[in-house]
Design a protein around this motif. Structure first.
Motif, PDB file in Angstrom:
ATOM      1  N   ARG A 408       0.842  -1.194   0.000  1.00 46.88           N
ATOM      2  CA  ARG A 408       0.000   0.000   0.000  1.00 46.88           C
ATOM      3  C   ARG A 408       0.879   1.246   0.000  1.00 46.88           C
ATOM      4  O   ARG A 408       1.959   1.256   0.609  1.00 46.88           O
ATOM      5  N   LEU A 409       0.403   2.274  -0.687  1.00 46.38           N
ATOM      6  CA  LEU A 409       1.043   3.589  -0.645  1.00 46.38           C
ATOM      7  C   LEU A 409       0.153   4.510   0.156  1.00 46.38           C
ATOM      8  O   LEU A 409      -1.014   4.700  -0.183  1.00 46.38           O
ATOM      9  N   SER A 410       0.676   5.059   1.217  1.00 45.81           N
ATOM     10  CA  SER A 410      -0.121   5.944   2.065  1.00 45.81           C
ATOM     11  C   SER A 410      -0.645   7.126   1.251  1.00 45.81           C
ATOM     12  O   SER A 410       0.122   7.822   0.568  1.00 45.81           O
ATOM     13  N   GLY A 411      -1.941   7.353   1.300  1.00 43.21           N
ATOM     14  CA  GLY A 411      -2.548   8.472   0.593  1.00 43.21           C
ATOM     15  C   GLY A 411      -2.798   8.215  -0.872  1.00 43.21           C
ATOM     16  O   GLY A 411      -3.158   9.142  -1.614  1.00 43.21           O
ATOM     17  N   SER A 412      -2.632   6.970  -1.338  1.00 49.65           N
ATOM     18  CA  SER A 412      -2.830   6.648  -2.749  1.00 49.65           C
ATOM     19  C   SER A 412      -3.510   5.293  -2.873  1.00 49.65           C
ATOM     20  O   SER A 412      -3.314   4.400  -2.040  1.00 49.65           O
ATOM     21  N   SER A 413      -4.312   5.143  -3.915  1.00 49.54           N
ATOM     22  CA  SER A 413      -4.959   3.856  -4.178  1.00 49.54           C
ATOM     23  C   SER A 413      -4.129   2.982  -5.101  1.00 49.54           C
ATOM     24  O   SER A 413      -4.513   1.850  -5.407  1.00 49.54           O
ATOM     25  N   ALA A 414      -2.990   3.469  -5.559  1.00 53.13           N
ATOM     26  CA  ALA A 414      -2.142   2.715  -6.478  1.00 53.13           C
ATOM     27  C   ALA A 414      -1.523   1.507  -5.789  1.00 53.13           C
ATOM     28  O   ALA A 414      -1.182   1.556  -4.602  1.00 53.13           O
ATOM     29  N   ILE A 415      -1.387   0.420  -6.553  1.00 51.76           N
ATOM     30  CA  ILE A 415      -0.678  -0.757  -6.063  1.00 51.76           C
ATOM     31  C   ILE A 415       0.357  -1.147  -7.108  1.00 51.76           C
ATOM     32  O   ILE A 415       0.221  -0.840  -8.290  1.00 51.76           O
ATOM     33  N   PRO A 416       1.421  -1.818  -6.707  1.00 49.37           N
ATOM     34  CA  PRO A 416       2.458  -2.198  -7.655  1.00 49.37           C
ATOM     35  C   PRO A 416       1.927  -3.161  -8.716  1.00 49.37           C
ATOM     36  O   PRO A 416       1.042  -3.972  -8.439  1.00 49.37           O
ATOM     37  N   ILE A 417       2.486  -3.066  -9.940  1.00 54.93           N
ATOM     38  CA  ILE A 417       2.091  -3.992 -11.004  1.00 54.93           C
ATOM     39  C   ILE A 417       3.198  -4.979 -11.323  1.00 54.93           C
ATOM     40  O   ILE A 417       2.965  -5.966 -12.029  1.00 54.93           O
ATOM     41  N   SER A 418       4.398  -4.739 -10.818  1.00 49.75           N
ATOM     42  CA  SER A 418       5.493  -5.682 -11.049  1.00 49.75           C
ATOM     43  C   SER A 418       6.547  -5.429  -9.979  1.00 49.75           C
ATOM     44  O   SER A 418       6.551  -4.411  -9.299  1.00 49.75           O
TER      45      SER A 418
END
Length: 424
Positions: A408-418
Motif C-alpha cells: 500500500r502507498l499511504s494516501g494513494s490507491s495505487a498498487i504495484p504492477i510488477s
C-alpha cells in the motif's frame, strides 16, 4: 512350622522438594545438566541416613547419593541433589531411609527428564488450537506440559501434574499447548535431542490491557471486579511446576484485538516485558509474531499499518526480542486464524529457525528472519518505481506476484504492477 511376622519400621517423611512423574527439570544450558532437588524431613527418628537411587531407562545409573541424618527432637532434615543430563532418556528416582542394614523405600518418581522450558502467551493465534487439520504427526513423549490453561481459578489448580503435550488443544484442554508450539518443540527434540516443556497461557480475544499482570494481586487466579488474570494463572502454573526461574524464552502472538491501537500495544508490551523480567528472570529471548492483516475490527489493517510496523521495530527497542512475520502465510482461515498445513505448521517452522539460531547456536542462514526494510526511496525520474532497501542484503528474498496486492502507498490507491529483486 514357625512363621515370624516382622513389622516394618515406622517412618514419617514430609518432602519440601520432590520431582513429579513425567517432570521436565530445567537444564543448565552450559553444562547440559539438570539438578533434581529432593529435600524433606524425617519425623520418626531412628534412621542413619537418607539415600537416592537413580535408574536411566530402567537401568541403574551412577552411584547412590547418601546423607547422614542428624536428629533433633526426633526430626532430621535431608537434601539430595542428583544431576541428570538433558537427553532423550527417562530417569527414575527411588528415595530410601536406611537403618543399620535395612532399607525402607519412601518414594519412587518415574519418567523424569532434563530439558528446556518455553512459555506461550498472547491471544487466539498464540493459543494455536486446531481450526483445520491436525498436528498429531508432531506428538512426542519428550514434549510435555504442566497443568491446564483455563479462565477458571479452580480448574487451574485442579491439574497439578505433568503430561505429554497435545498440539490440537490449548485453553480448557488438558495437556493442550497449541499447534505451532508443538511444531517448535518437536523440531528442538529432533534436531538437538533435548526434551521440551511448553506452558501456554494465551487467551483468545484478549486485548493488551486484558493480558497484563495484576500487580496488586499477582497470586489471585480468579477473574473479577473488571480484571482478567490470565497472566497470573500462567505465572502460577510456572511456579508450581518449578520452572518459572528457568524458562528460556517466551513466544508472544497478539495484536489483533488491539484494533491497530499502536499506542496501547506499545505500552502494554513494555509492561509485559518488565513483568516477565521479574517473574521469569532466566528468559533469554522473546519471540514476537507480527500479526497478519485482518481479523475482527482489524480487517482494514492493510491500510492501517501502524501496529504491525510497531511490532517490526520491537527488536530495535528491546535487545532480547526477535520478530517473525505471519503476513506471508497465504492460508488465513476466516481472515483471522490459520489451518495447520501452510499456516500454523509453517509459522512453527519459521519460529523454530529463529529459536535454533538464538538459543542453540545454529548458523545465521539467509531467510531466517523476515525481510526488514532499512528505507524506501523513489527509484527513477518518472517516480513510477520505488526501491525498498533491506537491512540485510543477504536476506534471500523473493517476491511472489500474488503478494503485490499486499503493498500500500499511504494516501494513494495505487498498487504495484510488477517487482524485481536485486542483490540488496
Amino acid at each position: 512350622k514357625l512363621v515370624v511376622l516382622v513389622r516394618p519400621k515406622r517412618f514419617e517423611v514430609s518432602f519440601d522438594q520432590i520431582p513429579l512423574n513425567q517432570q521436565v527439570t530445567p537444564r543448565n544450558p552450559v553444562s547440559n545438566l539438570a539438578t533434581v532437588a529432593i529435600s524433606g524431613i524425617e519425623n520418626s527418628g531412628g534412621f542413619d541416613r537418607a539415600t537416592v537411587r537413580i535408574y536411566r531407562d530402567g537401568v541403574p545409573y551412577g552411584s547412590e547419593l547418601q546423607q547422614d541424618l542428624t536428629y533433633s527432637d526426633q526430626t532430621a532434615s535431608f537434601l539430595l541433589e542428583p544431576e541428570i543430563p538433558a537427553e532423550l532418556a527417562s530417569y527414575t528416582f527411588e528415595v530410601f531411609l536406611i537403618a543399620g542394614e535395612d532399607r525402607f523405600l519412601v518414594k519412587q518418581v518415574t519418567d523424569v527428564v532434563a530439558g528446556d522450558v518455553f512459555l506461550w502467551y498472547g491471544q487466539s493465534n498464540a493459543e494455536g488450537i486446531a481450526f483445520s487439520g491436525s498436528s498429531d504427526a508432531y506428538l512426542s513423549p519428550w514434549i510435555r506440559t504442566y497443568g491446564m490453561s483455563s479462565d477458571s481459578a479452580s480448574a487451574t489448580q485442579a491439574y497439578p501434574f505433568w503430561v505429554e503435550a497435545d498440539g490440537d488443544g490449548s485453553r480448557d484442554v488438558p495437556a493442550g499447548v497449541g499447534q505451532w508450539a508443538l511444531v517448535v518443540g518437536k523440531q528442538i527434540v529432533d534436531d538437538y535431542g533435548i526434551p521440551v516443556a511448553i506452558l501456554n497461557g494465551a487467551r483468545a480475544g484478549y486485548s493488551m490491557p486484558q493480558l497484563q499482570r495484576d500487580d496488586a494481586n499477582p497470586d489471585n487466579l480468579a477473574d473479577g471486579g473488571g480484571v482478567t488474570r490470565p497472566y497470573n494463572r500462567l505465572r502460577y502454573r510456572a511456579i508450581q511446576a518449578h520452572v518459572a526461574d528457568k524458562a528460556r524464552a517466551i513466544f508472544f502472538f497478539q495484536g489483533e484485538s488491539d484494533a491497530n491501537d499502536a499506542a496501547q500495544h506499545a505500552t502494554g508490551f513494555a509492561s509485559l516485558v518488565e513483568d516477565w523480567q521479574t517473574d521469569y528472570p532466566s528468559i533469554e529471548r522473546i519471540f514476537v509474531s507480527q500479526v497478519h492483516v485482518g481479523c475482527g475490527q482489524n480487517l482494514v489493517a492493510r491500510d492501517l499499518p501502524e501496529l504491525r510496523n510497531l511490532q517490526r521495530l520491537f527488536a530495535d527497542v528491546y535487545g532480547n526480542v526477535r520478530v517473525m512475520s505471519t503476513n506471508g502465510l497465504l492460508t488465513h482461515t476466516d481472515n483471522c486464524h490459520f489451518p495447520f498445513t501452510g499456516g500454523q505448521e509453517t509459522h512453527g517452522l519459521n519460529s523454530f529457525r529463529q529459536a535454533a539460531r538464538e538459543l542453540y547456536g545454529a548458523p545465521d542462514l539467509p531467510a531466517t528472519d523476515p525481510p526488514n526494510p532499512a528505507r524506501v526511496e523513489i527509484a527513477n525520474q518518472t517516480a513510477d518505481r520505488l526501491r525498498i532497501v533491506l537491512r540485510d542484503a543477504d536476506a534471500g528474498i523473493t517476491v511472489d506476484p500474488t503478494a503485490l496486492v499486499d503493498f500500500r502507498l499511504s494516501g494513494s490507491s495505487a498498487i504495484p504492477i510488477s517487482a524485481s529483486v536485486t542483490s540488496d
